[in-house]
Design an enzyme around this catalytic site. Sequence first.
Site, PDB file in Angstrom:
ATOM      1  N   SER A 106     -34.123 -20.236 -22.312  1.00 33.99           N
ATOM      2  CA  SER A 106     -35.135 -20.260 -23.376  1.00 33.99           C
ATOM      3  C   SER A 106     -36.244 -19.224 -23.229  1.00 33.99           C
ATOM      4  O   SER A 106     -37.021 -19.030 -24.162  1.00 33.99           O
ATOM      5  CB  SER A 106     -35.764 -21.644 -23.471  1.00 33.99           C
ATOM      6  OG  SER A 106     -34.909 -22.482 -24.200  1.00 33.99           O
ATOM      7  N   LYS A 129     -36.525 -16.621 -25.758  1.00 40.59           N
ATOM      8  CA  LYS A 129     -37.215 -16.885 -27.036  1.00 40.59           C
ATOM      9  C   LYS A 129     -38.485 -16.038 -27.137  1.00 40.59           C
ATOM     10  O   LYS A 129     -38.918 -15.681 -28.230  1.00 40.59           O
ATOM     11  CB  LYS A 129     -37.542 -18.380 -27.162  1.00 40.59           C
ATOM     12  CG  LYS A 129     -36.281 -19.240 -27.333  1.00 40.59           C
ATOM     13  CD  LYS A 129     -36.552 -20.722 -27.146  1.00 40.59           C
ATOM     14  CE  LYS A 129     -35.278 -21.533 -27.358  1.00 40.59           C
ATOM     15  NZ  LYS A 129     -35.373 -22.932 -26.930  1.00 40.59           N
ATOM     16  N   TYR A 177     -28.299 -15.831 -30.536  1.00 44.72           N
ATOM     17  CA  TYR A 177     -29.188 -16.749 -29.813  1.00 44.72           C
ATOM     18  C   TYR A 177     -28.618 -17.077 -28.429  1.00 44.72           C
ATOM     19  O   TYR A 177     -29.311 -16.981 -27.407  1.00 44.72           O
ATOM     20  CB  TYR A 177     -29.396 -18.032 -30.636  1.00 44.72           C
ATOM     21  CG  TYR A 177     -30.031 -19.149 -29.832  1.00 44.72           C
ATOM     22  CD1 TYR A 177     -31.367 -19.078 -29.445  1.00 44.72           C
ATOM     23  CD2 TYR A 177     -29.289 -20.269 -29.436  1.00 44.72           C
ATOM     24  CE1 TYR A 177     -31.944 -20.088 -28.680  1.00 44.72           C
ATOM     25  CE2 TYR A 177     -29.855 -21.270 -28.682  1.00 44.72           C
ATOM     26  CZ  TYR A 177     -31.177 -21.180 -28.302  1.00 44.72           C
ATOM     27  OH  TYR A 177     -31.745 -22.180 -27.530  1.00 44.72           O
ATOM     28  N   TYR A 206     -42.250 -26.993 -24.126  1.00 48.59           N
ATOM     29  CA  TYR A 206     -41.722 -28.055 -24.993  1.00 48.59           C
ATOM     30  C   TYR A 206     -42.689 -29.221 -25.095  1.00 48.59           C
ATOM     31  O   TYR A 206     -43.886 -29.027 -25.238  1.00 48.59           O
ATOM     32  CB  TYR A 206     -40.342 -28.535 -24.496  1.00 48.59           C
ATOM     33  CG  TYR A 206     -39.422 -27.409 -24.176  1.00 48.59           C
ATOM     34  CD1 TYR A 206     -39.020 -26.539 -25.189  1.00 48.59           C
ATOM     35  CD2 TYR A 206     -38.967 -27.176 -22.899  1.00 48.59           C
ATOM     36  CE1 TYR A 206     -38.182 -25.487 -24.912  1.00 48.59           C
ATOM     37  CE2 TYR A 206     -38.129 -26.119 -22.617  1.00 48.59           C
ATOM     38  CZ  TYR A 206     -37.740 -25.285 -23.623  1.00 48.59           C
ATOM     39  OH  TYR A 206     -36.930 -24.247 -23.353  1.00 48.59           O
ATOM     40  N   VAL A 233     -33.889 -23.541 -19.118  1.00 49.01           N
ATOM     41  CA  VAL A 233     -33.118 -24.516 -18.334  1.00 49.01           C
ATOM     42  C   VAL A 233     -32.294 -23.880 -17.207  1.00 49.01           C
ATOM     43  O   VAL A 233     -31.699 -24.593 -16.400  1.00 49.01           O
ATOM     44  CB  VAL A 233     -32.194 -25.406 -19.217  1.00 49.01           C
ATOM     45  CG1 VAL A 233     -33.009 -26.345 -20.085  1.00 49.01           C
ATOM     46  CG2 VAL A 233     -31.223 -24.582 -20.027  1.00 49.01           C
TER      47      VAL A 233
END
Length: 302
Positions: free
Chosen positions: A61, A64, A185, A237, A255
């Site tokens: 992630s 991102k 992605y 998150y 992760v």
Amino acid sequence: MQHILDKALRQGRSVTGLGEVASYIPELSKADKNHVGVCVMDSVGGCFEAGDVEERFTIQSISKVVSLAVALELYGMEAVFGQIGMEPSGDAFNSIVKLAGDASRPYNPMVNSGAIAVASFIAPELTFDEMLERTREMCGDPDIVLNEAVYHSEMATTSRNRAISYLLESKGVLRCGVDEALELYIKMCSLNVTARSLAYLGLLLANGGIRLQDGKQLLQPETVRVVKSIMHTCGMYDGSGEFAVRVGVPTKSGVGGGLLSVVNKRMGIGIFGPSLDKKGNSIAGEKILQFLSAQMKLHVFD
Ligand code: GLN
């Protein structure tokens, strides 16, 4: 500094047993949960390291952040945030709940739904190879490559992200097809980095988008300001609020066990520690950052 870092590493190592490596992407379950590494690069050219800083792991992630930066450079803030929100969701990173309800767009670009939308903005303009090149440049790491095993492992098990993508498509958020958006992605999530590459990226962001080594402006100041703000409010998150209070350093987790942190104007911090807490954040990494923040007064409001 080296002394503080060695101490931080010991603190990090002491908690790896309390978490688990990610296993919902089967290939990630092969990681050694005892690995911990931390690298700090500062704005006067210093580089300090402790532990497993050369170990390669998938960026997951944290990509991102790279993708959001690229989308902002391509389209500007108003266009990107016309389709994707800026609010912390308070939900897990892969939550589908709000999107399956009446939300008309993803909550923010740091959760999966938002990042898949960002990928759909980029895909019509840039190929994966061009994104890989930009990532290498932003991380100062020409050795970043696609981890094929992790990529195929996630592709084969990504029903949830696929469901999210179809919901996005049904709401008119995607700017390309579902398969194209998902491919970019997940490929971006499957890039192999090190704690050192993340520290370099952190320093680039801390330094307003200017590469310290040669003074080249790689990202616009506006892009970097937006990215850091979103990292601060949404980067961990549903743990983002507590982290902002306790640690107070804009950070993005993945992760694969990575953490990318930005101490504005001062330093970039990259951490690797694949043992994760329940929210999917590196358990050793959080401990290390809490320690470093307290020891060196890194909290944004110190
Ligand atoms: N590729 C992962 C996913 O989509 C990234 C999640 C993460 O790092 N939190 O589930």
